[in-house]
Design a protein around this motif. Sequence first.
Motif, PDB file in Angstrom:
ATOM      1  N   LYS A 194       0.792  -1.234   0.000  1.00  0.00           N
ATOM      2  CA  LYS A 194       0.000   0.000   0.000  1.00  0.00           C
ATOM      3  C   LYS A 194       0.825   1.285   0.000  1.00  0.00           C
ATOM      4  O   LYS A 194       0.402   2.294  -0.555  1.00  0.00           O
ATOM      5  CB  LYS A 194      -0.933   0.008   1.224  1.00  0.00           C
ATOM      6  N   ASN A 195       1.998   1.226   0.629  1.00  0.00           N
ATOM      7  CA  ASN A 195       2.742   2.461   0.865  1.00  0.00           C
ATOM      8  C   ASN A 195       4.140   2.420   0.271  1.00  0.00           C
ATOM      9  O   ASN A 195       4.597   1.384  -0.204  1.00  0.00           O
ATOM     10  CB  ASN A 195       2.799   2.748   2.373  1.00  0.00           C
ATOM     11  N   ILE A 196       4.810   3.552   0.315  1.00  0.00           N
ATOM     12  CA  ILE A 196       6.117   3.686  -0.329  1.00  0.00           C
ATOM     13  C   ILE A 196       7.219   3.850   0.715  1.00  0.00           C
ATOM     14  O   ILE A 196       6.967   4.207   1.859  1.00  0.00           O
ATOM     15  CB  ILE A 196       6.143   4.892  -1.294  1.00  0.00           C
ATOM     16  N   GLU A 197       8.456   3.582   0.301  1.00  0.00           N
ATOM     17  CA  GLU A 197       9.604   3.844   1.152  1.00  0.00           C
ATOM     18  C   GLU A 197       9.948   5.325   1.052  1.00  0.00           C
ATOM     19  O   GLU A 197      10.027   5.878  -0.043  1.00  0.00           O
ATOM     20  CB  GLU A 197      10.801   2.993   0.722  1.00  0.00           C
ATOM     21  N   GLN A 230       4.050  17.066   0.314  1.00  0.00           N
ATOM     22  CA  GLN A 230       3.496  16.756  -0.999  1.00  0.00           C
ATOM     23  C   GLN A 230       2.659  17.932  -1.503  1.00  0.00           C
ATOM     24  O   GLN A 230       1.809  18.455  -0.782  1.00  0.00           O
ATOM     25  CB  GLN A 230       2.636  15.495  -0.912  1.00  0.00           C
ATOM     26  N   GLY A 231       2.923  18.312  -2.727  1.00  0.00           N
ATOM     27  CA  GLY A 231       2.209  19.419  -3.334  1.00  0.00           C
ATOM     28  C   GLY A 231       0.942  18.958  -4.036  1.00  0.00           C
ATOM     29  O   GLY A 231       0.401  17.884  -3.763  1.00  0.00           O
ATOM     30  N   LYS A 255      -2.763  11.525  -1.583  1.00  0.00           N
ATOM     31  CA  LYS A 255      -1.374  11.629  -1.152  1.00  0.00           C
ATOM     32  C   LYS A 255      -0.771  10.240  -0.919  1.00  0.00           C
ATOM     33  O   LYS A 255      -1.476   9.293  -0.565  1.00  0.00           O
ATOM     34  CB  LYS A 255      -1.274  12.440   0.142  1.00  0.00           C
ATOM     35  N   LYS A 256       0.518  10.155  -1.121  1.00  0.00           N
ATOM     36  CA  LYS A 256       1.229   8.913  -0.845  1.00  0.00           C
ATOM     37  C   LYS A 256       1.532   8.826   0.650  1.00  0.00           C
ATOM     38  O   LYS A 256       1.637   9.839   1.339  1.00  0.00           O
ATOM     39  CB  LYS A 256       2.522   8.856  -1.653  1.00  0.00           C
ATOM     40  N   HIS A 294      -5.248  11.150   2.370  1.00  0.00           N
ATOM     41  CA  HIS A 294      -4.142  10.325   2.870  1.00  0.00           C
ATOM     42  C   HIS A 294      -4.711   8.976   3.295  1.00  0.00           C
ATOM     43  O   HIS A 294      -4.578   8.552   4.455  1.00  0.00           O
ATOM     44  CB  HIS A 294      -3.478  11.029   4.059  1.00  0.00           C
ATOM     45  N   VAL A 295      -5.319   8.290   2.345  1.00  0.00           N
ATOM     46  CA  VAL A 295      -6.170   7.141   2.665  1.00  0.00           C
ATOM     47  C   VAL A 295      -5.397   5.956   3.241  1.00  0.00           C
ATOM     48  O   VAL A 295      -5.929   5.180   4.029  1.00  0.00           O
ATOM     49  CB  VAL A 295      -6.969   6.697   1.422  1.00  0.00           C
TER      50      VAL A 295
END
Length: 226
Positions: free
Chosen positions: A66-69, A78-79, A86-87, A173-174
Amino acid sequence: YVMLLTLSPYTPRFRDRVSPPGVMIRPYLNGFTIAFNVSQPNTWQPYVDSMHHFLAAYDDKVQEEKNIECVPGQYFIQGGYDSEEKKACQFKRSLLQNCSGIEDPTFGYSKGQPCILLKMNRIIGYRPGAGVPVSVDCKVQKGNESHLRSVDFYPGNGTFDLMYYPYYGKFTHVNYSSPLVAMHFTDVQKNYLVPIQCRLNGKGIINDLNSDRFLGRIIFTLNIGK
């Protein structure tokens, strides 16, 4: 009704005076007393089950899907438009090491060395610590300080990394996973009520307001029998 139409569902209109965060612990079952007897598994198993249930969303595989490093040590700003998704940064339960429930599925409760998780409340747009990670410490809140002889903190030295902030709200920001600090109480006086206070420490943090026991700190009691 017309005024309500001018409000954004994604972010508060005014964010110039964001309140410092409150905190909460897990497991949280029957108030703020964690009481059990090491020799009676039925007294500590509910705490263990609660911890596993809570950390299921932090399983390494779930977070990797689901998420990133992210890059540690800096805010993940985050713009884009407020409505853009959002990530979110990975927070894997393996970061909690001895309190992850992976090596020791009982989180230390079977040994009389319980793990307790600390979580900051989510505040949209808040950047805790003003560029320096917020840390956690614990001590006996009132009474004999020698009743709490050792606490280990995970991850690292018990800090909330900056990369998990700011938080952008539940609509965008789910997949956001709140960072955690695990407190491993490895040496607590047995057969005593030991009141413990754990505090956030950092710039902009308020942790000494007597009228609010959850603002920047939390007080709970350990009662570990043999």
